[in-house]
Enzyme design. Structure first.
Site, PDB file in Angstrom:
ATOM      1  N   HIS A 215     -45.301   8.115  13.207  1.00  0.00           N
ATOM      2  CA  HIS A 215     -44.440   9.173  12.682  1.00  0.00           C
ATOM      3  C   HIS A 215     -43.127   9.300  13.458  1.00  0.00           C
ATOM      4  CE1 HIS A 215     -43.745  13.571  11.515  1.00  0.00           C
ATOM      5  NE2 HIS A 215     -43.875  12.953  10.364  1.00  0.00           N
TER       6      HIS A 215
ATOM      7  N   LYS B 219     -39.293   8.711  14.925  1.00  0.00           N
ATOM      8  CA  LYS B 219     -37.972   8.371  14.381  1.00  0.00           C
ATOM      9  C   LYS B 219     -37.051   8.088  15.567  1.00  0.00           C
ATOM     10  CE  LYS B 219     -39.850  11.176  11.066  1.00  0.00           C
ATOM     11  NZ  LYS B 219     -41.024  12.048  11.228  1.00  0.00           N
TER      12      LYS B 219
ATOM     13  N   ASP C 198     -28.116  -1.474  21.653  1.00  0.00           N
ATOM     14  CA  ASP C 198     -27.613  -2.155  22.856  1.00  0.00           C
ATOM     15  C   ASP C 198     -28.214  -1.619  24.148  1.00  0.00           C
ATOM     16  OD1 ASP C 198     -26.075  -3.930  21.428  1.00  0.00           O
ATOM     17  OD2 ASP C 198     -24.216  -2.791  21.625  1.00  0.00           O
TER      18      ASP C 198
ATOM     19  N   HIS D   9     -37.536  20.913   7.821  1.00  0.00           N
ATOM     20  CA  HIS D   9     -38.208  19.696   8.302  1.00  0.00           C
ATOM     21  C   HIS D   9     -38.039  19.525   9.807  1.00  0.00           C
ATOM     22  CE1 HIS D   9     -39.058  15.225   8.407  1.00  0.00           C
ATOM     23  NE2 HIS D   9     -39.987  15.639   7.580  1.00  0.00           N
TER      24      HIS D   9
ATOM     25  N   LYS E 114     -38.200  19.923  13.962  1.00  0.00           N
ATOM     26  CA  LYS E 114     -39.239  20.048  14.981  1.00  0.00           C
ATOM     27  C   LYS E 114     -38.531  20.256  16.326  1.00  0.00           C
ATOM     28  CE  LYS E 114     -40.615  16.610  11.882  1.00  0.00           C
ATOM     29  NZ  LYS E 114     -41.105  17.441  10.824  1.00  0.00           N
TER      30      LYS E 114
ATOM     31  N   ASP F 139     -36.136  30.158  27.185  1.00  0.00           N
ATOM     32  CA  ASP F 139     -35.145  30.772  28.073  1.00  0.00           C
ATOM     33  C   ASP F 139     -33.779  30.127  27.861  1.00  0.00           C
ATOM     34  OD1 ASP F 139     -37.048  32.540  28.963  1.00  0.00           O
ATOM     35  OD2 ASP F 139     -37.594  31.356  30.719  1.00  0.00           O
TER      36      ASP F 139
END
Length: 412
Positions: free
Chosen positions: A117, A119, A124, A297, A299, A304
């Site tokens: 899952h 991404k 380079d 979508h 996450k 603080d």
């Protein structure tokens, strides 16, 4: 497949927040167009829409000018890539691998569990992108009412070396193992990455071997340390008992705890599952905001005025106990304030705050349901371990050129 045994804090990084596809895709495509040596991509979803086609074009262009290009997609998230799409990449020299393609039964995908899952994009070995955005047009506002609200980070500095080594190690599983990994590191131009900024960063992954709860553990530690505020924006929210307990404790000791959850979900059951926890959270002083502009979508989270995280991991059983995930945790007041401004704007202008008066009164059925939910959360991730546990594999796709060697032509 796992990250380094002991992830470490690395200083001297530049971390930039990217919001939605409008900011993310141009930066990624520009980095690939400027690549001189290497591009490595891991993504759950790659579709053959306008975003996928643009990615296809820039990767072909990079490979044809001699850049080493590796792409890993998930077999469940990207199940229908055409032979023409794959061969257009591999004929240019792009290595394409699918994570655990699985078999179909009557045309249905059954490989729901333990997905790749993550991404991640690394260019380079000096620029990395980590977050929640796939390569699909539903991350762009012009997609319409179902366009997704999401976040990623662009990274430069020494933390990129950690991420670079990780992705090379992962794709080596589909190549020639440890020897391939060592040779690739030698071939890739290597030098100490100079500091690019002032942020400390930690690259944290979750897998099904040695890092089974690392992301959740860092969330719990940050929540325990909170003294003023916690803001968590998460698309799929049904965390385990220990995480819920830490949120409730924080609320009760006077920390301003804010959850931004889906109010217009892409999948209806998402809101139903999260709402089952509303009583427990609201009565502990946790503030719940339902994002109503379109599907959420993201996450991301902050604690603080210094701790923040952006990544691929939801706070649900799939992400916390089954899927392969990757988050970047950042210690930086500057970055924390940028993320706070974005999330505060969401809460003020795009959310409906849930009040205790909005909830139905306690009933016999709700008490019974609450009892079962409590024990469901109390004993997961133990029960999640009973779900199918196989050894995932990487399979090369397409008729790859001299750098490849596969003869497989279709994505399962």
């Amino acid at each position: 497949m796992s990250a380094s045994k002991n992830p470490r804090w690395v200083g001297g990084n530049r971390v930039e927040l990217l919001e939605n596809g409008e900011q993310y895709y141009p930066r990624v495509f520009e980095a690939i167009r400027d690549a001189r040596r290497e591009v490595v991509i891991e993504t759950f979803i790659l579709f053959e829409d306008k975003v996928g086609q643009e990615l296809h074009a820039v990767l072909r262009e990079a490979a044809l000018r001699g850049v080493k290009v590796d792409v890993m997609v998930d077999g469940f998230g990207s199940p229908s890539l055409s032979s023409a799409f794959i061969e257009g990449l591999t004929s240019a020299g792009v290595r394409v691998r699918v994570f655990d393609p699985g078999k179909r039964l009557f045309g249905k995908r059954l490989n729901y569990f333990r997905r790749m899952h993550r991404k991640i994009v690394v260019v380079d070995g000096v620029t990395a992108f980590v977050g929640g955005l796939n390569f699909s047009a539903d991350h762009l506002l012009d997609f319409g009412p179902m366009a997704k609200q999401d976040y990623a980070v662009a990274l430069q500095g020494p933390i990129v070396e950690e991420i670079h080594h990780f992705v090379l190690r992962e794709i080596a599983v589909g190549g020639k193992g440890a020897s391939w990994f060592r040779r690739r590191l030698k071939v890739t131009e290597h030098h100490a990455i100079e500091p690019e900024g002032t942020a400390e960063a930690l690259f944290v992954t979750r897998d099904n071997r040695r890092h089974t709860n690392d992301i959740e553990r860092h969330y719990r530690a940050a929540i325990r340390s909170a003294r003023e505020r916690i803001v968590i924006a998460n698309a799929y929210f049904f965390p385990g008992y220990r995480l819920i307990k830490e949120m409730r404790r924080a609320g009760r000791r006077g920390v301003a705890v804010h959850l931004i959850l889906q109010g217009e979900p892409d999948m209806p059951f998402v809101k139903v599952a999260a709402s089952m926890l509303y009583h427990h959270l609201l009565h502990a002083g946790v503030h719940i905001h339902e994002y109503i502009d379109r599907p959420l979508h993201g996450k991301v989270a902050l604690v603080d005025d210094q701790w923040s995280t952006v990544g691929s991991s939801n706070l649900d059983p799939l992400s916390l106990s089954l899927n392969l995930e990757a988050n970047v945790i950042v210690r930086s007041r500057e970055f924390n304030h940028v993320l706070w401004d974005k999330l505060h704007d969401l809460m003020e202008n795009s959310c409906r705050q849930v009040q205790t008066s909005d909830l139905t009164e306690w009933s016999a059925w709700r008490l019974v349901r609450s009892f079962f939910i409590f024990h469901l959360l109390r004993w997961y991730p133990a029960w999640v371990g009973w779900l199918p546990r196989h050894v995932p594999r990487l399979e090369p796709l397409g008729k790859q050129g001299p750098r490849g060697g596969s003869t497989q032509t279709d994505v399962a």
